[in-house]
Design a protein around this motif. Structure first.
Motif, PDB file in Angstrom:
ATOM      1  N   GLU A   1      37.997  -4.109  14.069  1.00 29.46           N
ATOM      2  CA  GLU A   1      36.659  -4.668  14.269  1.00 29.46           C
ATOM      3  C   GLU A   1      35.727  -3.665  14.944  1.00 29.46           C
TER       4      GLU A   1
ATOM      5  N   ARG B   1      43.788  -5.999  15.035  1.00 30.56           N
ATOM      6  CA  ARG B   1      42.568  -6.617  14.496  1.00 30.56           C
ATOM      7  C   ARG B   1      41.343  -6.234  15.324  1.00 30.56           C
ATOM      8  N   SER B   2      41.497  -6.175  16.649  1.00 32.39           N
ATOM      9  CA  SER B   2      40.349  -5.792  17.485  1.00 32.39           C
ATOM     10  C   SER B   2      39.972  -4.335  17.269  1.00 32.39           C
TER      11      SER B   2
END
Length: 496
Positions: free
Chosen positions: A189, A185-186
């Motif tokens: 992002e 997820r990071s």
């Protein structure tokens, strides 16, 4: 998430005797987790090896951030921003974690490596994936889950635009997997793209944005994960047109089991119970990669430490070593014929005769070896320029026949264990091998056949056991069960 990061168009890859990819299309957006799905052999790994630069496509084009992209080597692919975490980890076991993470990119002062700085960078990468082991540990001394986290951390040290994760969860626990999902997820992002390959549809639903499904080397469809049900994805993976396959003209073997497996337990890997095989019967083992098929066969053959409760010919059986298994009448054709089944630097004759005499191969008399092996090699139709030819010079199909000839030459086979016996073989060689297996079964040999090719199991097995995440969860009779029902159990673990 509308900017196109990667487009692979019309990708074709041929290998001798097969078309692995036939016009595949794959489009991945920036900041996206794009899941790549398909049954074993659908072409996922081949497509990713083309993206990474390990293979060159025979046809097709690749655009990376709108620019033509054609990596000639994995190093070129990595330099362009493609990082691949393979299921078979490409770590150097005798180097430390820090050395692996920054191999070829270690910080330097002149000709000298700045070890403290390298250790600090490695520690940052490990912390990001939730790993707590020291960076000074040699990779070979780590458990497999820690090695997997090391491989993921290694990809993070590169300035990658596209990160491919091939079955990253296969060896990870729940907490470790959640840490990896946090990393994914990071990454998205930050605008990076992740291609996530998994057979576990719950993971796909948890982390994926879109999914491309491959089937038989072609793109079967592209789906929005949030609005697509698991059943729809499974249908795309296995195809609606698959017909019922019946073992032609073969009565089901009857009588008492020759091999009864009450339980085979390897902590953390498999816990398989209640499998039996009758004389003359072929029992198929179906399952995804990592389901436990190879571990089960190796445990029965005494090739790894396991808790085994079994009966052979009605008597308690547990092979403490491969030699003991062979004496008891078991024979194993392993998944990797080149690494485990053959001695490539020795002749065809010596390889075929080595199991018949309990002595090192270099002490095996050439004339005696040729005489012992001749009937089996002739019966299997091994094509070579003669028994003195090096076995490493034969085709894959003929090498596999030599592995089988080794056990036929020895004789006394009661149970034949086959692990992916047709991997890498063309259609004709596969048909030859299965004819030979059926001939052995016709002589009363009990056969356990592990294969990721479900159509081969439905065509050749009398019964099929499905393994899922280390356990046998279902049993099917291919005479009456549709292949789609078996495939559904293989992929989802759902029992009928």
């Amino acid at each position: 998430m509308t900017d196109e990061r990667l487009r692979m168009s019309g990708i074709v890859k041929r290998f001798p005797g097969t078309v692995a990819l036939d016009g595949v299309e794959l489009t991945v957006r920036a900041g996206e987790v794009h899941c790549l799905l398909g049954e074993n052999g659908a072409g996922k790994s081949t497509l990713m090896k083309i993206l990474a630069g390990s293979y060159r496509p025979d046809e097709g084009t690749i655009l990376l951030d709108g620019e033509p992209f054609s990596p000639s080597t994995p190093h070129a692919g990595l330099a362009a921003g493609i990082a691949v975490i393979y299921q078979e980890l490409d770590l150097l076991p005798d180097l430390t974690v820090a050395q692996n993470l920054l191999l070829g990119r270690s910080p330097r002062f002149g000709p000298f490596v700045r070890r403290a700085r390298r250790a600090g960078l490695a520690r940052q990468a490990l912390d990001r994936v939730g790993a707590r082991f020291p960076v000074t540990t040699r990779v070979r001394d780590l458990p497999i889950a820690a090695q997997q986290l090391t491989a993921i951390a290694k990809a993070l040290t590169a300035d990658a635009r596209v990160i491919v994760m091939d079955e990253p969860s296969a060896t990870l626990g729940e907490s470790e997997l959640e840490a990896v999902f946090g990393v994914i997820r990071s990454l998205t992002e930050e605008g990076r793209s992740v291609i996530f390959i998994s057979h576990r549809l719950d993971e796909v639903k948890a982390i994926g944005d879109r999914a491309t499904v491959l089937r038989d080397g072609r793109t079967a469809g592209v789906y929005d994960v949030a609005s697509t049900t698991p059943d729809e994805i499974v249908a795309a993976m296995i195809g609606e047109a698959k017909e019922l396959v019946r073992p032609a003209g073969r009565p089901a073997p009857e009588g008492e089991p020759l091999l009864t497996v009450e339980r085979v337990h390897v902590p953390g890997l498999i816990d398989v119970r209640d499998i039996d095989v009758r004389p003359g019967e072929v029992v198929g083992l179906a399952g995804l990669g990592g389901a436990g098929r190879t571990t089960l066969l190796r445990a029965l053959f005494g090739d790894l430490k396991a808790h085994v409760t079994a009966r052979l010919d009605g008597r308690p059986f547990r092979a403490g070593s491969p030699a003991a298994a062979v004496r008891a009448g078991l024979a194993l054709v392993p998944e990797s014929r080149k690494e485990q089944g053959l001695m490539l630097g020795l002749s065809v004759g010596r390889n075929a005769a080595i199991a018949a005499l309990d002595r090192p191969p270099w002490l095996l008399p050439g004339r005696l070896g040729r005489r012992l092996a001749a009937p089996a090699l002739a019966g299997l139709g091994v094509r070579s320029v003669g028994q003195s030819q090096l076995v490493g010079q034969l085709s894959g199909g003929n090498q596999q026949k030599v592995v089988l000839a080794k056990w036929i030459t020895r004789g006394g086979i009661k149970v034949l264990l086959l692990d992916e016996p047709t991997r890498g073989l063309d259609v004709g060689a596969k048909a030859d091998l299965y004819r030979q297996v059926r001939d052995l079964a016709g002589q009363g040999v009990a056969v356990l056949l592990a294969s990721s090719e479900l159509n081969e199991l439905t065509a050749n097995a009398d019964r099929i056991q499905v393994l899922y995440e280390g356990r046998n969860i279902a049993r099917f009779d291919p005479r009456v069960s549709p292949e789609s029902a078996i495939a559904h159990a293989v992929i989802t673990g759902a029992t009928p």
